[in-house]
Design an enzyme around this catalytic site. Structure first.
Site, PDB file in Angstrom:
ATOM      1  N   ALA A   1       0.872  -1.183   0.000  1.00  0.00           N
ATOM      2  CA  ALA A   1       0.000   0.000   0.000  1.00  0.00           C
ATOM      3  C   ALA A   1       0.900   1.221   0.000  1.00  0.00           C
ATOM      4  O   ALA A   1       2.049   1.162   0.460  1.00  0.00           O
ATOM      5  CB  ALA A   1      -0.890  -0.024   1.234  1.00  0.00           C
TER       6      ALA A   1
ATOM      7  N   GLY B   1       0.405  -5.052   0.995  1.00  0.00           N
ATOM      8  CA  GLY B   1      -0.812  -5.122   0.187  1.00  0.00           C
ATOM      9  C   GLY B   1      -0.574  -5.815  -1.155  1.00  0.00           C
ATOM     10  O   GLY B   1      -1.515  -6.355  -1.743  1.00  0.00           O
TER      11      GLY B   1
ATOM     12  N   GLU C   1      -0.826  -9.442  -0.482  1.00  0.00           N
ATOM     13  CA  GLU C   1      -2.245  -9.729  -0.224  1.00  0.00           C
ATOM     14  C   GLU C   1      -3.051  -9.742  -1.524  1.00  0.00           C
ATOM     15  O   GLU C   1      -3.952 -10.569  -1.696  1.00  0.00           O
ATOM     16  CB  GLU C   1      -2.799  -8.677   0.741  1.00  0.00           C
ATOM     17  CG  GLU C   1      -2.154  -8.781   2.115  1.00  0.00           C
ATOM     18  CD  GLU C   1      -2.520  -7.614   3.015  1.00  0.00           C
ATOM     19  OE1 GLU C   1      -2.033  -6.495   2.765  1.00  0.00           O
ATOM     20  OE2 GLU C   1      -3.300  -7.813   3.944  1.00  0.00           O
TER      21      GLU C   1
ATOM     22  N   GLU D   1       4.410  -5.121   7.225  1.00  0.00           N
ATOM     23  CA  GLU D   1       3.604  -4.088   7.911  1.00  0.00           C
ATOM     24  C   GLU D   1       4.087  -3.799   9.331  1.00  0.00           C
ATOM     25  O   GLU D   1       3.995  -2.662   9.795  1.00  0.00           O
ATOM     26  CB  GLU D   1       2.122  -4.506   7.948  1.00  0.00           C
ATOM     27  CG  GLU D   1       1.386  -4.352   6.629  1.00  0.00           C
ATOM     28  CD  GLU D   1       1.526  -5.575   5.729  1.00  0.00           C
ATOM     29  OE1 GLU D   1       2.358  -6.459   6.002  1.00  0.00           O
ATOM     30  OE2 GLU D   1       0.785  -5.620   4.726  1.00  0.00           O
TER      31      GLU D   1
HETATM   32  N1  DAK Z   1       4.572   3.140  -0.796  1.00  0.00           N
HETATM   33  C1  DAK Z   1       4.933   4.304  -1.377  1.00  0.00           C
HETATM   34  N2  DAK Z   1       6.056   4.431  -2.120  1.00  0.00           N
HETATM   35  C2  DAK Z   1       6.844   3.358  -2.258  1.00  0.00           C
HETATM   36  C3  DAK Z   1       6.529   2.112  -1.658  1.00  0.00           C
HETATM   37  C4  DAK Z   1       5.327   2.022  -0.906  1.00  0.00           C
HETATM   38  N3  DAK Z   1       4.909   0.890  -0.336  1.00  0.00           N
HETATM   39  N4  DAK Z   1       7.515   1.243  -1.976  1.00  0.00           N
HETATM   40  C5  DAK Z   1       8.394   1.910  -2.731  1.00  0.00           C
HETATM   41  N5  DAK Z   1       7.996   3.194  -2.918  1.00  0.00           N
HETATM   42  C6  DAK Z   1       8.659   4.256  -3.678  1.00  0.00           C
HETATM   43  C7  DAK Z   1       9.888   4.774  -2.943  1.00  0.00           C
HETATM   44  O1  DAK Z   1       9.517   5.720  -1.974  1.00  0.00           O
HETATM   45  C8  DAK Z   1      10.661   5.357  -4.102  1.00  0.00           C
HETATM   46  O2  DAK Z   1      10.094   6.613  -4.445  1.00  0.00           O
HETATM   47  P1  DAK Z   1      11.044   7.887  -4.783  1.00  0.00           P
HETATM   48  O3  DAK Z   1      11.868   8.077  -3.555  1.00  0.00           O
HETATM   49  O4  DAK Z   1      11.857   7.431  -5.981  1.00  0.00           O
HETATM   50  O5  DAK Z   1      10.073   8.981  -5.094  1.00  0.00           O
HETATM   51  C9  DAK Z   1      10.365   4.392  -5.243  1.00  0.00           C
HETATM   52  O6  DAK Z   1       9.166   3.730  -4.896  1.00  0.00           O
HETATM   53  C10 DAK Z   1      11.440   3.346  -5.436  1.00  0.00           C
HETATM   54  O7  DAK Z   1      11.639   2.695  -4.200  1.00  0.00           O
HETATM   55  P2  DAK Z   1      13.084   2.511  -3.536  1.00  0.00           P
HETATM   56  O8  DAK Z   1      14.004   3.607  -3.952  1.00  0.00           O
HETATM   57  O9  DAK Z   1      12.871   2.285  -2.090  1.00  0.00           O
HETATM   58  O10 DAK Z   1      13.556   1.152  -4.259  1.00  0.00           O
HETATM   59  P3  DAK Z   1      14.602   0.078  -3.716  1.00  0.00           P
HETATM   60  O11 DAK Z   1      14.830  -0.838  -4.853  1.00  0.00           O
HETATM   61  O12 DAK Z   1      15.778   0.739  -3.078  1.00  0.00           O
HETATM   62  O13 DAK Z   1      13.829  -0.704  -2.543  1.00  0.00           O
HETATM   63  C11 DAK Z   1      11.912  -1.869  -1.578  1.00  0.00           C
HETATM   64  C12 DAK Z   1      12.729  -1.518  -2.845  1.00  0.00           C
HETATM   65  C13 DAK Z   1      10.673  -2.624  -2.021  1.00  0.00           C
HETATM   66  C14 DAK Z   1      12.768  -2.790  -0.676  1.00  0.00           C
HETATM   67  C15 DAK Z   1      11.574  -0.569  -0.812  1.00  0.00           C
HETATM   68  O14 DAK Z   1      10.984   0.325  -1.732  1.00  0.00           O
HETATM   69  C16 DAK Z   1      10.601  -0.794   0.301  1.00  0.00           C
HETATM   70  O15 DAK Z   1      10.959  -1.299   1.373  1.00  0.00           O
HETATM   71  N6  DAK Z   1       9.349  -0.388   0.067  1.00  0.00           N
HETATM   72  C17 DAK Z   1       8.317  -0.431   1.085  1.00  0.00           C
HETATM   73  C18 DAK Z   1       7.848  -1.850   1.269  1.00  0.00           C
HETATM   74  C19 DAK Z   1       6.768  -1.935   2.314  1.00  0.00           C
HETATM   75  O16 DAK Z   1       6.986  -1.684   3.500  1.00  0.00           O
HETATM   76  N7  DAK Z   1       5.606  -2.317   1.866  1.00  0.00           N
HETATM   77  C20 DAK Z   1       4.485  -2.548   2.758  1.00  0.00           C
HETATM   78  C21 DAK Z   1       3.667  -1.313   2.821  1.00  0.00           C
HETATM   79  S1  DAK Z   1       2.455  -1.478   4.080  1.00  0.00           S
HETATM   80  C22 DAK Z   1      -4.636  -1.165   5.566  1.00  0.00           C
HETATM   81  C23 DAK Z   1      -4.584  -1.325   4.208  1.00  0.00           C
HETATM   82  C24 DAK Z   1      -3.486  -1.862   3.625  1.00  0.00           C
HETATM   83  C25 DAK Z   1      -2.409  -2.220   4.363  1.00  0.00           C
HETATM   84  C26 DAK Z   1      -2.455  -2.045   5.731  1.00  0.00           C
HETATM   85  C27 DAK Z   1      -3.561  -1.533   6.331  1.00  0.00           C
HETATM   86  N8  DAK Z   1      -5.793  -0.562   6.167  1.00  0.00           N
HETATM   87  C28 DAK Z   1      -6.177   0.733   5.635  1.00  0.00           C
HETATM   88  C29 DAK Z   1      -6.249  -1.130   7.405  1.00  0.00           C
HETATM   89  C30 DAK Z   1      -1.216  -2.649   3.738  1.00  0.00           C
HETATM   90  C31 DAK Z   1      -0.075  -2.112   4.174  1.00  0.00           C
HETATM   91  C32 DAK Z   1       1.138  -2.184   3.361  1.00  0.00           C
HETATM   92  O17 DAK Z   1       1.170  -2.666   2.260  1.00  0.00           O
END
Ligand code: DAK
Length: 263
Positions: free
Chosen positions: A69, A114, A117, A137
């Site tokens: 997300a 997400g 999921e 998360e």
């Molecule tokens: N959200 C927003 N931007 C993201 C992102 C994300 N999840 N993942 C990557 N990006 C963006 C980065 O900020 C970066 O943007 P700029 O800085 O270039 O503007 C661009 O994508 C490239 O990412 P990186 O530079 O970080 O790329 P790397 O290859 O170095 O790293 C990575 C890749 C996948 C390891 C890293 O990007 C990362 O850790 N990303 C976050 C992964 C993450 O934590 N995902 C889980 C998100 S939480 C709910 C609904 C849904 C959910 C929960 C509750 N309710 C409303 C109850 C679900 C939650 C989630 O999914």
């Protein structure tokens, strides 16, 4: 960006490929991407289509399937907006999971949070060798919000799901294969072709039978075994009222190939 620019749909006969196109943000799911996906799957399911979709593939553009997300958007949400976002995410996953045609997730790269999921709401997952899966998360102080606590557990078992969700660790495609999260792993360049091959095969089968199997398996998962088997028996019987059943069996007995009309 309009939601229809964030989600592309390409049709080849009865097979559709839905591609999330936000590669600069690793296809992170913001409200617009979620809306675009919901619209795409609703349109694919539309009964007014002269050639109905019989199998679909969901994939991502660039190096990610979906990296979760959109954290930047979530960081600003009020509780009311978070609830709206969660509802839209749940509705999307349910739409995919309950669609009458099978959906294959072709996980080309990161499938995190997400994104994992979303892949789990598809019928099964084919992964590229470079893919990475995880539910990170807990690193953000939240829990999986699009059904991950439930669907991951059902797919890989409670203990593996707990380990993934409590640690937030990523696993490789090979590890995902070993735990039953992915059905198969392919070199990245071959992933889409392999997914298309399977989707085309599914699309050639009796569509009412495929849809009925999907429905019975989905509902049966939450029922006790005798009730689920009764549901199967009733659905089995209902298919004997279809042209597809008569055509399929007549073709077998006449040693010809059946062409199914979905009637
Ligand atoms: N959200 C927003 N931007 C993201 C992102 C994300 N999840 N993942 C990557 N990006 C963006 C980065 O900020 C970066 O943007 P700029 O800085 O270039 O503007 C661009 O994508 C490239 O990412 P990186 O530079 O970080 O790329 P790397 O290859 O170095 O790293 C990575 C890749 C996948 C390891 C890293 O990007 C990362 O850790 N990303 C976050 C992964 C993450 O934590 N995902 C889980 C998100 S939480 C709910 C609904 C849904 C959910 C929960 C509750 N309710 C409303 C109850 C679900 C939650 C989630 O999914």
């Amino acid at each position: 960006m309009a939601d229809n620019e964030l989600v592309a749909v390409e049709r080849t006969g009865a097979v559709a490929v839905v591609t999330i196109q936000r590669p600069d943000k690793l296809n992170a799911l913001n409200a617009e991407v979620v809306a675009g996906l919901a619209r795409a799957f609703r349109e694919l399911a539309s009964s007014s289509d002269p050639e109905p979709v019989r199998a679909a593939i969901l994939t991502g553009a660039g190096k990610a399937f979906v990296a979760g997300a959109d954290i930047a958007q979530m960081a600003q949400m009020t509780p009311v907006e978070a609830k709206r976002f969660a509802d839209a995410g749940h509705a999307l996953c349910h739409l995919i999971e309950s669609s009458s045609f099978p959906v294959i997730a072709a996980v080309n790269g990161y499938a995190l949070g997400g994104g994992c999921e979303l892949a789990l709401s598809c019928d099964f997952i084919y992964a590229a060798d470079v893919a990475k899966f995880g539910q990170p998360e807990v690193n953000l102080g939240i829990l999986p919000g699009f059904g991950g606590t439930q669907r991951l557990m059902r797919r890989v078992g409670a203990a593996r799901a707990r380990e993934l969700i409590f640690t937030g660790d990523m696993v490789s495609a090979e590890q995902a294969l070993a735990m039953g999260l992915a059905n198969a792993v392919f070199p990245a360049a071959e992933l889409l072709a392999k997914a298309r091959e399977t989707a085309t095969k599914i699309a050639s089968k009796g569509p009412l039978a495929v849809a009925a199997s999907k429905r019975v398996m989905l509902h049966g998962e939450t029922l006790d075994l005798p009730t689920a088997c009764e549901l199967e028996a009733q659905t089995f019987a209902a298919l004997f009222g279809s042209e597809d059943q008569r055509g399929g069996m007549t073709a077998f007995l006449g040693k010809t190939k059946a062409t199914f009309q979905g009637r």
